[in-house]
Design an enzyme around this catalytic site. Structure first.
Site, PDB file in Angstrom:
ATOM      1  CG  ASP A   1      48.802 -24.280  74.476  1.00  0.00           C
ATOM      2  OD1 ASP A   1      48.589 -25.396  74.265  1.00  0.00           O
ATOM      3  OD2 ASP A   1      47.809 -23.204  74.304  1.00  0.00           O
TER       4      ASP A   1
ATOM      5  CD  GLU B   1      44.018 -39.008  79.579  1.00  0.00           C
ATOM      6  OE1 GLU B   1      42.312 -38.634  78.872  1.00  0.00           O
ATOM      7  OE2 GLU B   1      43.563 -39.292  79.926  1.00  0.00           O
TER       8      GLU B   1
ATOM      9  CD  GLU C   1      36.741 -29.695  75.248  1.00  0.00           C
ATOM     10  OE1 GLU C   1      35.124 -30.612  74.696  1.00  0.00           O
ATOM     11  OE2 GLU C   1      37.834 -30.086  75.044  1.00  0.00           O
TER      12      GLU C   1
HETATM   13  C1  LIG Z   1      47.186 -28.218  74.286  1.00  0.00           C
HETATM   14  S1  LIG Z   1      46.111 -28.152  73.428  1.00  0.00           S
HETATM   15  C2  LIG Z   1      44.909 -29.359  73.964  1.00  0.00           C
HETATM   16  C3  LIG Z   1      44.310 -29.692  73.321  1.00  0.00           C
HETATM   17  C4  LIG Z   1      42.583 -30.635  73.436  1.00  0.00           C
HETATM   18  N1  LIG Z   1      41.952 -30.189  74.205  1.00  0.00           N
HETATM   19  C5  LIG Z   1      42.645 -31.068  73.849  1.00  0.00           C
HETATM   20  O1  LIG Z   1      43.385 -32.384  75.327  1.00  0.00           O
HETATM   21  O2  LIG Z   1      43.865 -32.225  72.826  1.00  0.00           O
HETATM   22  C6  LIG Z   1      45.783 -26.199  74.114  1.00  0.00           C
HETATM   23  C7  LIG Z   1      44.208 -25.614  72.904  1.00  0.00           C
HETATM   24  O3  LIG Z   1      44.099 -24.850  73.710  1.00  0.00           O
HETATM   25  C8  LIG Z   1      43.857 -23.147  72.709  1.00  0.00           C
HETATM   26  N2  LIG Z   1      44.450 -22.720  73.343  1.00  0.00           N
HETATM   27  C9  LIG Z   1      45.009 -21.691  73.853  1.00  0.00           C
HETATM   28  N3  LIG Z   1      44.817 -20.313  74.522  1.00  0.00           N
HETATM   29  C10 LIG Z   1      43.265 -20.291  74.458  1.00  0.00           C
HETATM   30  C11 LIG Z   1      43.099 -19.555  74.772  1.00  0.00           C
HETATM   31  N4  LIG Z   1      42.957 -18.102  75.155  1.00  0.00           N
HETATM   32  N5  LIG Z   1      41.152 -20.333  74.454  1.00  0.00           N
HETATM   33  C12 LIG Z   1      40.845 -20.557  73.565  1.00  0.00           C
HETATM   34  N6  LIG Z   1      41.394 -22.253  73.827  1.00  0.00           N
HETATM   35  C13 LIG Z   1      43.027 -21.135  73.072  1.00  0.00           C
HETATM   36  C14 LIG Z   1      44.646 -23.995  71.460  1.00  0.00           C
HETATM   37  O4  LIG Z   1      44.626 -22.963  70.156  1.00  0.00           O
HETATM   38  C15 LIG Z   1      45.595 -25.266  71.854  1.00  0.00           C
HETATM   39  O5  LIG Z   1      44.163 -26.177  70.421  1.00  0.00           O
END
Ligand SMILES: C[S@@+](CC[C@H](N)C(=O)[O-])C[C@H]1O[C@@H](n2cnc3c(N)ncnc32)[C@H](O)[C@@H]1O
Length: 225
Positions: free
Chosen positions: A130, A207, A56
């Site tokens: 993101d 979500e 994930e």
């Molecule tokens: C918008 S949040 C969504 C979090 C969670 N999946 C949710 O649906 O509540 C996006 C997440 O992706 C992580 N993220 C962004 N770029 C990433 C990368 N290159 N590798 C791993 N995680 C990353 C961010 O730190 C953040 O926690």
């Protein structure tokens, strides 16, 4: 907690650290260190698990990661997220629930994609990545042609990538980028397939936020041929 020189990898643009960690957060990091993958011991830690592996990427506060691990104790869940504050939240829950089938990579997933053995992962989940909505920031989106090619290598044949997003521009972007790779098939028969969250995914913070703000998520499942 960064382990390699940033010059060697694509730049990470998101947040790494938010509020100062509480005492309980620092303690959880210490107590939960056995759940955290180390770059130099990566393959050792990884190969010790002879299980189905689900990766994930961007687990946030860990709602999907924790629930998935609880429901499928025979599967190993690898979670990657560079944002320390939510990683600590997630580790606290792992400790509270005494979960033994999660490993955490507390950094950018792109730093370790080359370390996975070929075809070692059964499923990849990317829930609400993101969106980087501005045109000038589109290179910051995680889902890029190169990224998909790297995911392709580590996925087993018939393995799947599940992506959920509520962001209009990102929905088209995801389809465009995955469909540029002929080795992935979009699993879709009816509109329900993209309108409903897949049964093996759980409601996440982002979500929930989207639903509260009346932005309907779309769900895409791509299978490696
Ligand atoms: C918008 S949040 C969504 C979090 C969670 N999946 C949710 O649906 O509540 C996006 C997440 O992706 C992580 N993220 C962004 N770029 C990433 C990368 N290159 N590798 C791993 N995680 C990353 C961010 O730190 C953040 O926690």
């Amino acid at each position: 907690m960064s382990v390699l020189s940033s010059k060697e990898f694509p730049r990470f643009y998101g947040r790494r650290i938010g509020r100062k960690l509480s005492k309980s957060g620092i303690l959880a990091l210490k107590e939960g260190s056995r759940y955290i993958l180390q770059y130099d011991k990566f393959s050792e830690a990884f190969l010790n698990f002879n299980k189905k592996i689900v990766l994930e990427i961007g687990f946030g506060d860990g709602k999907n990661l924790i629930n998935s691990a609880k429901h499928n104790p025979e599967t190993l869940y690898l979670g990657a997220d560079p944002f320390l504050n939510t990683t600590v939240k997630c580790i606290k829950q792992i400790l509270e629930n005494n979960i033994n089938n999660i490993k955490i990579w507390p950094d950018d997933i792109r730093k370790i994609l080359d370390l996975f053995p070929l075809k070692s992962i059964s499923e990849v989940k990317l829930l609400f990545p993101d969106p980087w909505p501005k045109l000038k920031h589109q290179n910051r989106r995680l889902i890029q042609i190169n990224f998909i090619n790297n995911i392709y290598k580590i996925l087993e044949t018939n393995g799947t990538v599940t992506v959920g997003t509520d962001h209009k521009i990102l929905k088209s972007w995801i389809l465009e980028k995955f469909q540029a790779n002929n080795e992935f098939e979009w699993l879709v028969e009816t509109s329900k397939d993209w309108q409903n969250r897949p049964k093996d995914c759980f409601l996440t913070k982002y979500e929930e936020k989207a639903l509260n703000e009346k932005r309907m998520p779309s769900w895409f499942v791509f299978k490696k041929k």
